[in-house]
Design an enzyme around this catalytic site. Structure first.
Site, PDB file in Angstrom:
ATOM      1  N   HIS A  11     -21.775   3.263  -3.027  1.00 39.72           N
ATOM      2  CA  HIS A  11     -21.718   2.241  -4.073  1.00 39.72           C
ATOM      3  C   HIS A  11     -20.580   2.530  -5.057  1.00 39.72           C
ATOM      4  O   HIS A  11     -19.796   1.658  -5.399  1.00 39.72           O
ATOM      5  CB  HIS A  11     -23.062   2.188  -4.800  1.00 39.72           C
ATOM      6  CG  HIS A  11     -23.557   3.532  -5.291  1.00 39.72           C
ATOM      7  ND1 HIS A  11     -23.539   4.671  -4.502  1.00 39.72           N
ATOM      8  CD2 HIS A  11     -24.062   3.945  -6.481  1.00 39.72           C
ATOM      9  CE1 HIS A  11     -24.011   5.695  -5.168  1.00 39.72           C
ATOM     10  NE2 HIS A  11     -24.338   5.279  -6.381  1.00 39.72           N
ATOM     11  N   ASP A  65     -22.169   2.353 -14.613  1.00 37.32           N
ATOM     12  CA  ASP A  65     -23.613   2.563 -14.699  1.00 37.32           C
ATOM     13  C   ASP A  65     -24.157   2.419 -13.284  1.00 37.32           C
ATOM     14  O   ASP A  65     -23.761   1.504 -12.557  1.00 37.32           O
ATOM     15  CB  ASP A  65     -24.256   1.544 -15.641  1.00 37.32           C
ATOM     16  CG  ASP A  65     -25.585   2.062 -16.168  1.00 37.32           C
ATOM     17  OD1 ASP A  65     -25.633   3.207 -16.661  1.00 37.32           O
ATOM     18  OD2 ASP A  65     -26.596   1.342 -16.067  1.00 37.32           O
ATOM     19  N   LYS A  93     -19.257  10.444   1.959  1.00 33.42           N
ATOM     20  CA  LYS A  93     -20.082   9.706   0.999  1.00 33.42           C
ATOM     21  C   LYS A  93     -19.190   8.933   0.026  1.00 33.42           C
ATOM     22  O   LYS A  93     -19.414   7.747  -0.226  1.00 33.42           O
ATOM     23  CB  LYS A  93     -21.009  10.656   0.221  1.00 33.42           C
ATOM     24  CG  LYS A  93     -21.902   9.881  -0.744  1.00 33.42           C
ATOM     25  CD  LYS A  93     -22.716  10.742  -1.674  1.00 33.42           C
ATOM     26  CE  LYS A  93     -23.215   9.899  -2.828  1.00 33.42           C
ATOM     27  NZ  LYS A  93     -23.777  10.638  -3.943  1.00 33.42           N
ATOM     28  N   GLY A  98     -16.927  15.757 -13.502  1.00 32.05           N
ATOM     29  CA  GLY A  98     -16.702  15.285 -12.136  1.00 32.05           C
ATOM     30  C   GLY A  98     -16.222  13.843 -12.139  1.00 32.05           C
ATOM     31  O   GLY A  98     -15.292  13.479 -11.411  1.00 32.05           O
ATOM     32  N   LYS A  99     -16.885  13.010 -12.980  1.00 32.03           N
ATOM     33  CA  LYS A  99     -16.494  11.598 -13.057  1.00 32.03           C
ATOM     34  C   LYS A  99     -15.094  11.443 -13.625  1.00 32.03           C
ATOM     35  O   LYS A  99     -14.300  10.644 -13.125  1.00 32.03           O
ATOM     36  CB  LYS A  99     -17.464  10.836 -13.974  1.00 32.03           C
ATOM     37  CG  LYS A  99     -18.578  10.161 -13.230  1.00 32.03           C
ATOM     38  CD  LYS A  99     -19.376   9.249 -14.146  1.00 32.03           C
ATOM     39  CE  LYS A  99     -20.723   8.958 -13.529  1.00 32.03           C
ATOM     40  NZ  LYS A  99     -21.616   8.248 -14.451  1.00 32.03           N
ATOM     41  N   ASP A 131     -30.002  11.384  -3.423  1.00 34.54           N
ATOM     42  CA  ASP A 131     -29.364  11.538  -2.109  1.00 34.54           C
ATOM     43  C   ASP A 131     -30.309  12.085  -1.030  1.00 34.54           C
ATOM     44  O   ASP A 131     -30.260  11.629   0.113  1.00 34.54           O
ATOM     45  CB  ASP A 131     -28.113  12.421  -2.207  1.00 34.54           C
ATOM     46  CG  ASP A 131     -26.925  11.671  -2.813  1.00 34.54           C
ATOM     47  OD1 ASP A 131     -26.837  10.443  -2.616  1.00 34.54           O
ATOM     48  OD2 ASP A 131     -26.102  12.317  -3.482  1.00 34.54           O
TER      49      ASP A 131
HETATM   50  P1  IMP Z   1     -25.445   7.458 -14.115  1.00 32.08           P
HETATM   51  O1  IMP Z   1     -24.611   6.366 -13.554  1.00 32.08           O
HETATM   52  O2  IMP Z   1     -24.678   8.740 -14.241  1.00 32.08           O
HETATM   53  O3  IMP Z   1     -26.167   7.043 -15.341  1.00 32.08           O
HETATM   54  O4  IMP Z   1     -26.553   7.773 -12.987  1.00 32.08           O
HETATM   55  C1  IMP Z   1     -27.859   7.300 -13.047  1.00 32.08           C
HETATM   56  C2  IMP Z   1     -28.760   7.982 -12.063  1.00 32.08           C
HETATM   57  O5  IMP Z   1     -28.750   7.267 -10.839  1.00 32.08           O
HETATM   58  C3  IMP Z   1     -28.401   9.421 -11.684  1.00 32.08           C
HETATM   59  O6  IMP Z   1     -28.982  10.339 -12.551  1.00 32.08           O
HETATM   60  C4  IMP Z   1     -29.044   9.530 -10.306  1.00 32.08           C
HETATM   61  O7  IMP Z   1     -30.394   9.828 -10.427  1.00 32.08           O
HETATM   62  C5  IMP Z   1     -28.904   8.130  -9.751  1.00 32.08           C
HETATM   63  N1  IMP Z   1     -27.697   8.020  -8.913  1.00 32.08           N
HETATM   64  C6  IMP Z   1     -26.577   7.304  -9.172  1.00 32.08           C
HETATM   65  N2  IMP Z   1     -25.677   7.442  -8.182  1.00 32.08           N
HETATM   66  C7  IMP Z   1     -26.242   8.282  -7.279  1.00 32.08           C
HETATM   67  C8  IMP Z   1     -25.789   8.817  -6.036  1.00 32.08           C
HETATM   68  O8  IMP Z   1     -24.657   8.603  -5.557  1.00 32.08           O
HETATM   69  N3  IMP Z   1     -26.657   9.645  -5.411  1.00 32.08           N
HETATM   70  C9  IMP Z   1     -27.886   9.949  -5.889  1.00 32.08           C
HETATM   71  N4  IMP Z   1     -28.353   9.481  -7.038  1.00 32.08           N
HETATM   72  C10 IMP Z   1     -27.536   8.647  -7.743  1.00 32.08           C
END
Ligand code: IMP
Length: 195
Positions: free
Chosen positions: A181, A68, A176, A12-13, A156
């Site tokens: 962020h 991150d 969203k 997805g990313k 979320d």
């Molecule tokens: P990472 O950036 O993929 O390491 O995400 C770290 C963690 O932050 C994820 O597993 C989520 O638990 C939380 N997180 C980051 N962005 C979101 C978001 O947009 N919605 C909900 N949780 C988020």
């Protein structure tokens, strides 16, 4: 088209970054380039993004991007922060992670439930780049008292978005992405890369 590696294997990313950067770069994943993960030993989102970007660039020889993100809760002194993905112990256990925040916030009054999602994105031209591009953006909200909504992922369902009067998990994905962020940080990164 110049290639750039995104320090992730999340499809997805990769798709999201490819769509944003399509007129400048072709975005490839760590597995495309046989890149191994590196321990995230930083204490801040920026440090961890830098560690991941440098590692991906060093192993692939390509310019690199890394992000991150997580949630920062004021009443919990900033926790879970960089440990958001594994707050309750197991990496990626969204159910347990959200429940842990709800439990710890059970006695916190409505006026003290402020929190924000945070996203840091780093670009390095090469592994030893002394002038990385660093962007960080936050998305302000409050921790709800119970899970609400079915969209999104992670935290979320417990994140109230005051500007829209609903939980983040009740927002349509395109809304969203435009205000979150990550959406804000990606926009800022794009402006920096193009300038
Ligand atoms: P990472 O950036 O993929 O390491 O995400 C770290 C963690 O932050 C994820 O597993 C989520 O638990 C939380 N997180 C980051 N962005 C979101 C978001 O947009 N919605 C909900 N949780 C988020």
């Amino acid at each position: 088209m110049k290639k750039i590696i995104l320090a992730s294997n999340n499809k997805g990313k990769i798709r999201e970054f490819n769509a944003m950067l399509s007129d400048i770069y072709e975005v490839v994943s760590m597995s495309d380039m046989g890149v191994e993960e590196v321990p995230e030993i930083g204490l801040t989102f920026v440090e961890n993004a830098l560690i991941k970007a440098r590692n991906a660039s060093a192993q692939s020889g390509l310019p690199a991007l890394a992000d991150d993100s997580g949630i920062v809760v004021d009443a919990l002194n900033g926790e879970p922060g960089i440990y958001s993905a594994r707050y309750a112990g197991n990496h990626g256990d969204d159910e347990a992670n959200t429940q842990k925040i709800l439990d710890e916030m059970a006695n916190v009054p409505d006026t003290q439930r402020s929190a924000r999602f945070w996203c840091a994105i780093v670009f390095v031209e090469h592994a030893n780049d002394p002038t990385p591009i660093i962007v960080q953006r936050g998305w302000e909200g409050e921790i709800l008292r119970k899970k609400t909504g079915k969209n999104g992922f992670g935290y979320d369902p417990i994140f109230h978005v005051p500007t829209h009067g609903c939980a983040s998990a009740e927002l349509a994905p395109e809304i969203k992405n435009a205000i979150s962020h990550r959406g804000q940080a990606l926009d800022a990164l794009l402006k920096e890369l193009k300038s």
